[in-house]
Design a protein around this motif. Sequence first.
Motif, PDB file in Angstrom:
ATOM      1  N   GLN A  30       0.721  -1.263  -0.087  1.00  0.00           N
ATOM      2  CA  GLN A  30       0.184  -0.030   0.158  1.00  0.00           C
ATOM      3  C   GLN A  30       0.800   1.299  -0.040  1.00  0.00           C
ATOM      4  O   GLN A  30       2.192   1.232   0.300  1.00  0.00           O
ATOM      5  N   ARG A  31       0.358   2.179  -0.574  1.00  0.00           N
ATOM      6  CA  ARG A  31       1.126   3.750  -0.560  1.00  0.00           C
ATOM      7  C   ARG A  31       0.494   4.628   0.535  1.00  0.00           C
ATOM      8  O   ARG A  31      -0.700   4.672   0.764  1.00  0.00           O
ATOM      9  N   ARG A  32       1.293   5.121   1.283  1.00  0.00           N
ATOM     10  CA  ARG A  32       0.841   6.221   2.185  1.00  0.00           C
ATOM     11  C   ARG A  32       1.545   7.465   1.745  1.00  0.00           C
ATOM     12  O   ARG A  32       2.817   7.564   1.113  1.00  0.00           O
ATOM     13  N   TYR A  33       1.092   8.499   2.212  1.00  0.00           N
ATOM     14  CA  TYR A  33       1.544   9.885   1.641  1.00  0.00           C
ATOM     15  C   TYR A  33       2.420  10.615   3.037  1.00  0.00           C
ATOM     16  O   TYR A  33       1.815  10.566   4.119  1.00  0.00           O
ATOM     17  N   ILE A  34       3.347  11.018   2.730  1.00  0.00           N
ATOM     18  CA  ILE A  34       4.047  11.850   3.762  1.00  0.00           C
ATOM     19  C   ILE A  34       3.699  13.222   3.911  1.00  0.00           C
ATOM     20  O   ILE A  34       3.294  13.837   3.145  1.00  0.00           O
ATOM     21  N   ASN A  35       3.716  13.504   5.184  1.00  0.00           N
ATOM     22  CA  ASN A  35       3.229  14.830   5.638  1.00  0.00           C
ATOM     23  C   ASN A  35       4.427  15.660   5.477  1.00  0.00           C
ATOM     24  O   ASN A  35       5.360  16.002   6.448  1.00  0.00           O
ATOM     25  N   ILE A  36       4.508  16.511   4.427  1.00  0.00           N
ATOM     26  CA  ILE A  36       5.545  17.430   4.011  1.00  0.00           C
ATOM     27  C   ILE A  36       6.179  18.324   5.221  1.00  0.00           C
ATOM     28  O   ILE A  36       7.131  18.725   5.507  1.00  0.00           O
ATOM     29  N   ASN A  37       4.803  18.974   5.604  1.00  0.00           N
ATOM     30  CA  ASN A  37       5.085  20.145   6.515  1.00  0.00           C
ATOM     31  C   ASN A  37       5.816  19.505   7.730  1.00  0.00           C
ATOM     32  O   ASN A  37       6.855  20.166   8.393  1.00  0.00           O
ATOM     33  N   GLU A  38       5.376  18.454   8.310  1.00  0.00           N
ATOM     34  CA  GLU A  38       5.958  17.858   9.335  1.00  0.00           C
ATOM     35  C   GLU A  38       7.632  17.277   9.307  1.00  0.00           C
ATOM     36  O   GLU A  38       8.074  17.517  10.219  1.00  0.00           O
ATOM     37  N   CYS A  39       7.819  17.163   8.111  1.00  0.00           N
ATOM     38  CA  CYS A  39       9.238  16.897   7.624  1.00  0.00           C
ATOM     39  C   CYS A  39       9.936  18.068   7.493  1.00  0.00           C
ATOM     40  O   CYS A  39      11.340  18.057   7.917  1.00  0.00           O
ATOM     41  N   PHE A  40       9.788  19.092   6.909  1.00  0.00           N
ATOM     42  CA  PHE A  40      10.570  20.182   6.583  1.00  0.00           C
ATOM     43  C   PHE A  40      10.186  21.458   7.475  1.00  0.00           C
ATOM     44  O   PHE A  40      11.088  22.088   7.706  1.00  0.00           O
ATOM     45  N   ALA A  41       8.905  21.366   8.061  1.00  0.00           N
ATOM     46  CA  ALA A  41       8.421  22.710   8.685  1.00  0.00           C
ATOM     47  C   ALA A  41       7.535  22.271  10.049  1.00  0.00           C
ATOM     48  O   ALA A  41       6.435  22.854  10.161  1.00  0.00           O
ATOM     49  N   PRO A  42       8.183  21.490  10.856  1.00  0.00           N
ATOM     50  CA  PRO A  42       7.570  21.084  11.926  1.00  0.00           C
ATOM     51  C   PRO A  42       7.132  22.095  12.978  1.00  0.00           C
ATOM     52  O   PRO A  42       7.930  23.266  12.982  1.00  0.00           O
ATOM     53  N   TYR A  43       5.964  22.243  13.549  1.00  0.00           N
ATOM     54  CA  TYR A  43       5.324  23.223  14.434  1.00  0.00           C
ATOM     55  C   TYR A  43       5.332  22.763  15.640  1.00  0.00           C
ATOM     56  O   TYR A  43       4.583  21.766  16.115  1.00  0.00           O
ATOM     57  N   ARG A  44       6.156  23.240  16.742  1.00  0.00           N
ATOM     58  CA  ARG A  44       5.993  22.911  18.121  1.00  0.00           C
ATOM     59  C   ARG A  44       6.017  24.050  18.807  1.00  0.00           C
ATOM     60  O   ARG A  44       7.086  24.871  18.990  1.00  0.00           O
ATOM     61  N   THR A  45       4.919  24.258  19.664  1.00  0.00           N
ATOM     62  CA  THR A  45       4.624  25.674  20.002  1.00  0.00           C
ATOM     63  C   THR A  45       5.421  25.750  21.549  1.00  0.00           C
ATOM     64  O   THR A  45       5.745  24.896  22.092  1.00  0.00           O
TER      65      THR A  45
END
Length: 352
Positions: free
Chosen positions: A36-51
């Motif tokens: 099966q194919r799953r899609y990568i969350n590009i935001n979490e890979c390159f621009a993670p948000y940790r408040t």
Amino acid sequence: MIRYMQWKDRLWSELAWSYPIYCQTEEVIDDDGSLQRRYININECFAPYRTIIKANWARRLYFFKNRVFYIRFVFVAISLHVLYADITRYPHHNLWVYLFFLTHWGHLLNITYLLCSMLCCVIFGGSSNNEIPVVIEGSERNKAIPNLIQITWLLYSTTAPLSLAICILYWIGIAPSQSPQDSLNYVCIMEHGIIGIIVLIDGVLVGRVPVRAKQYVCLLTVCISYLLWSLVNYILKLGNGDWGPAYDDDALYPVLNWSWESRRVAAIVSSFATIILCPVLFWIVWMLSLSSFDSDGSGTEDINRCCHRGCCGRGFLFEGRRRPLFNEPNDARSQYDTALAYNEMTTREYIT
């Protein structure tokens, strides 16, 4: 429960001609054994948000609440300070040859990557309006990966192994012939080791850059380009600046001297660096992008360990499980909407 591909199978899959150099999909194996194919969350890979703090600031200032932005800001500041210290201590009459050397090529590429990485946080990290949707064929809302993400992606897969290669070649091939004053100083240690470690920390721990095997082409291009430049430098007799009698041979590096007497050493070193060292270091960076720590020892089969519980022990797996994925529904449009809804929900959780 899903299983991941063996890293060897993944490597050959990513080297296939049809495999995209900016592939957003991951192949996993379901319980029934189907691929099966799953899609990568590009935001979490390159621009993670940790408040950092929970504050209702203006939307355009959202990245100031992101602690990842401050980490990357510090990384950029360190790399720029090293560049400033290097240029200020560099002999003014030799500044015209500053970019003749591979070390400075690597350092400028490192700075460019760290700047792009920080800009990814500013532009894409933390705002649901700036989420990068997955690329799905047949969807009328199909969007390509932004140019900034593509540049950052390629820069990391190039600068990380290049920095390691520069470090190894310098401390083994050049530093032993130099005085401690020349090799054991702030700028030298930072440019030949520490900045490269910072780049790896940013790509592996701060972000989760999914390095693709075909991106090795960019690293190979840089290596060949510098070898050709060293030949052009020798043919045109440009030299390496005025450094005193010890450097009268005008070679860029002692191990890369294309004169008649030293050409065999230069050929051996350049061949070793291009054919053996750089591919091995790229493979290490590629494996680090797949690495995860299985703290309870219940991860997956031994095929996903690099050496069957050898040098890496029982705790490390190399299967890409740390990469943030979206589930793939049956319909492309619903998958796209699910991805956006997931992104918005994740962003709300960080804010609230």
